[in-house]
Design an enzyme around this catalytic site. Structure first.
Site, PDB file in Angstrom:
ATOM      1  N   CYS A 219       9.987   1.371   3.425  1.00 31.06           N
ATOM      2  CA  CYS A 219      10.764   0.133   4.022  1.00 31.06           C
ATOM      3  C   CYS A 219      12.194   0.792   3.971  1.00 31.06           C
ATOM      4  O   CYS A 219      12.966   0.180   4.299  1.00 31.06           O
ATOM      5  CB  CYS A 219      10.755  -0.684   2.700  1.00 31.06           C
TER       6      CYS A 219
ATOM      7  N   PHE B  65       0.852  -1.193   0.134  1.00 26.73           N
ATOM      8  CA  PHE B  65      -0.097   0.010  -0.083  1.00 26.73           C
ATOM      9  C   PHE B  65       0.900   1.478   0.044  1.00 26.73           C
ATOM     10  O   PHE B  65       0.419   2.418  -0.423  1.00 26.73           O
ATOM     11  CB  PHE B  65      -0.835   0.050   1.278  1.00 26.73           C
TER      12      PHE B  65
END
Ligand code: NAD
Length: 485
Positions: free
Chosen positions: A282, A150
């Site tokens: 990330c 997402f």
């Protein structure tokens, strides 16, 4: 409901998803009900795979110099529609408009790289014995799948779409069920750019359709980006079914700060890294290890963090459940003895009371055994640990199971080189808070941040999306017979 019921994109057309299982898409910005998302079934996937299989012979036979013309046009369309794409991305994901603009700019760079592929995929040829030639060429795999998370509704899809398709494959993409809107515009732009029907298809849904992709007999390769637990499951299932798979997982990135680091630059970089996209990257700085006397830098990090205003220059997290999870981490750390220097809990944004906002949070005196030190929080939170030596700091970094990124802030070249050598991560930064390699360099972590061989972008991705054909030919009737003929 602002956008209605979402459809799949199969064979160049939007197709209704006939499913009883319907998810609600709520904007994390302010709680607006955006859309309904029916979850695709195996039959929907079969339809998409059939379209892709039918498109593959003609597309893979189209010369690559012609295939990339589609991506030159796609790049121009991304530029033309940048404001609109950025606004839609922010609406469904919650990141700030500036962050969404940067995301689309990155899509443009990724597409530029795909346009350069004809220069990079030339094969090799050699006369291996008199009159006998060996030649290699990189050949498309067939129907491939890309499963995405997402946090970047357009960038992560564009890690795979331009390269895989320019290399001759036909693709099924499975967007995140949390941000299903932007990808529909990407499909429209690819079509407008001249991509033949069936080459790119969207199948919406959740875990059920991911499992069906892993099991599908006519999907040759799967790239996955998401959390480590799911990356492991997808990697296991896809390879169990003898498919090629590259699965990128979660992260816990450590920033090692030495006392000689330039204070302002370091504080600005670390704060931007931990809070950009509300920490839902990330590559976000999530753990800082201060080596020795770095209080003066921590003070500056707190001052920088306090400049962030949720709903203005700090976007929302993805949903209320995520907000609650992040706040639980902060409370648990506090109860275990950590000191909350900047507290982002219980934020309310006037006029956006139903949004999912967490304020910037700086937690000091964290110990390596605490959950905030070990686990991916995915929010605008930095956990600070302290050590006396660089080796102790590296031991903490090395002990974490992930391995996406690590950075060091110092003015000492020897210390920086030492960290590059010793850190156990795929992407290392020196005085850089978010060390994402730019094209043509490839993106990919180590350890539990990535399963499979090679990286997902840049030159490394060429190996993933193609297979080698080796041919040996003899056209010279006079050529003598030798051991090989
Ligand atoms: P996620 O793992 O929940 O979902 C990713 C994809 O997997 C989605 O398409 C989802 O529908 C699907 N999925 C979810 N649960 C599944 C299950 N049980 N079985 C099969 N499929 C399932 O991840 P997310 O919350 O969307 O994204 C955030 C995560 O992604 C973070 O951990 C972040 O670090 C990671 N991420 C990693 C990178 C990287 O490059 N390593 C890049 C971006 C995001």
């Amino acid at each position: 409901m602002k956008y209605g019921r979402i459809k799949n994109f199969i064979n160049g057309e939007f197709v209704a998803i006939e499913s009883q299982r319907i998810l609600e898409i709520i904007s994390p910005v302010d709680g607006t009900f955006l859309a309904e998302l029916p979850c695709s079934t195996n039959a929907d996937l079969d339809e998409a795979v059939l379209a892709a299989r039918n498109a593959f012979p003609a597309w893979s036979k189209t010369p690559i110099k012609e295939r990339v013309q589609v991506f030159y046009r796609y790049k121009s369309l991304l530029e033309k529609h940048l404001p609109e794409l950025a606004a839609l991305g922010s609406e469904e994901n919650g990141k700030t408009l500036g962050e969404s603009v940067a995301e689309i700019e990155k899509c443009i760079e990724l597409t530029e790289f795909a346009c350069s592929l004809p220069q990079l995929v030339t094969g090799e040829i050699l006369e291996v014995s008199k009159g006998v030639e060996c030649r290699t060429e990189k050949v498309a795999l067939g129907v491939v799948a890309s499963i995405v998370p997402f946090n970047f509704p357009t960038m992560v899809p564009n890690w795979t779409i331009p390269n895989a398709i320019a290399l001759g494959n036909c693709m099924i993409i499975k967007p995140s069920e949390k941000v299903p809107l932007s990808i529909g515009r990407i499909a429209e732009l690819l079509k407008e750019a001249g991509l033949p029907d069936g080459v790119f298809n969207i199948v919406h849904g959740d875990a059920e359709v991911v499992n069906a992709i892993c099991d599908h007999p006519h999907i040759e390769a799967i790239s996955f980006v998401g959390s480590t637990k799911v990356a492991q499951a997808v990697y296991r299932r896809a390879t169990q079914n003898l498919k090629r798979c590259l699965a990128l997982g979660g992260a816990k990135n450590h920033l090692l700060v030495l006392p000689d680091a330039t204070p302002d630059m370091t504080a600005q970089n670390i704060t931007a890294s931990m809070s950009g996209c509300a920490g839902q990257r990330c590559m976000a700085a999530s753990a800082m290890v201060g080596v020795g006397a770095v209080d003066h830098i921590i003070d500056k990090i707190c001052a920088e963090a306090k400049k962030l205003v949720p709903g203005e220059n700090l976007g929302s997290v993805i949903n209320q459940a995520s907000k609650e999870r992040i706040e639980r981490y902060i409370t648990e750390a506090e109860q275990q003895g950590a000191k909350i220097l900047v507290d982002g809990r219980n934020v309310k944004v006037p006029g956006k009371e139903n949004g999912a906002y967490v304020g910037p949070t700086v937690i000091d005196y964290v110990t390596p055994d605490m959950a905030v030190a070990k686990e991916e929080i995915f929010g605008p939170v930095i956990s600070i640990m302290r050590t006396k030596t660089l080796d102790e700091a590296l031991a903490i970094e090395n002990a974490n199971p992930y391995g996406n990124a690590a950075s060091v802030f110092t003015q000492n070249g020897g210390a920086a080189r030492y960290v590059i050598e010793k850190a156990s991560a795929g992407m290392i930064g020196v005085n850089i808070g978010v060390p994402v390699p730019r094209e043509p360099f490839s993106f990919g972590g180590w350890n539990e941040s990535k399963f499979g061989v090679g990286d997902i972008t840049g030159k490394s991705s060429i190996e993933f999306w193609t297979k080698l054909k080796k041919s040996t030919t003899k056209w010279n009737a006079e050529a003598g017979v030798n051991w090989m003929s």
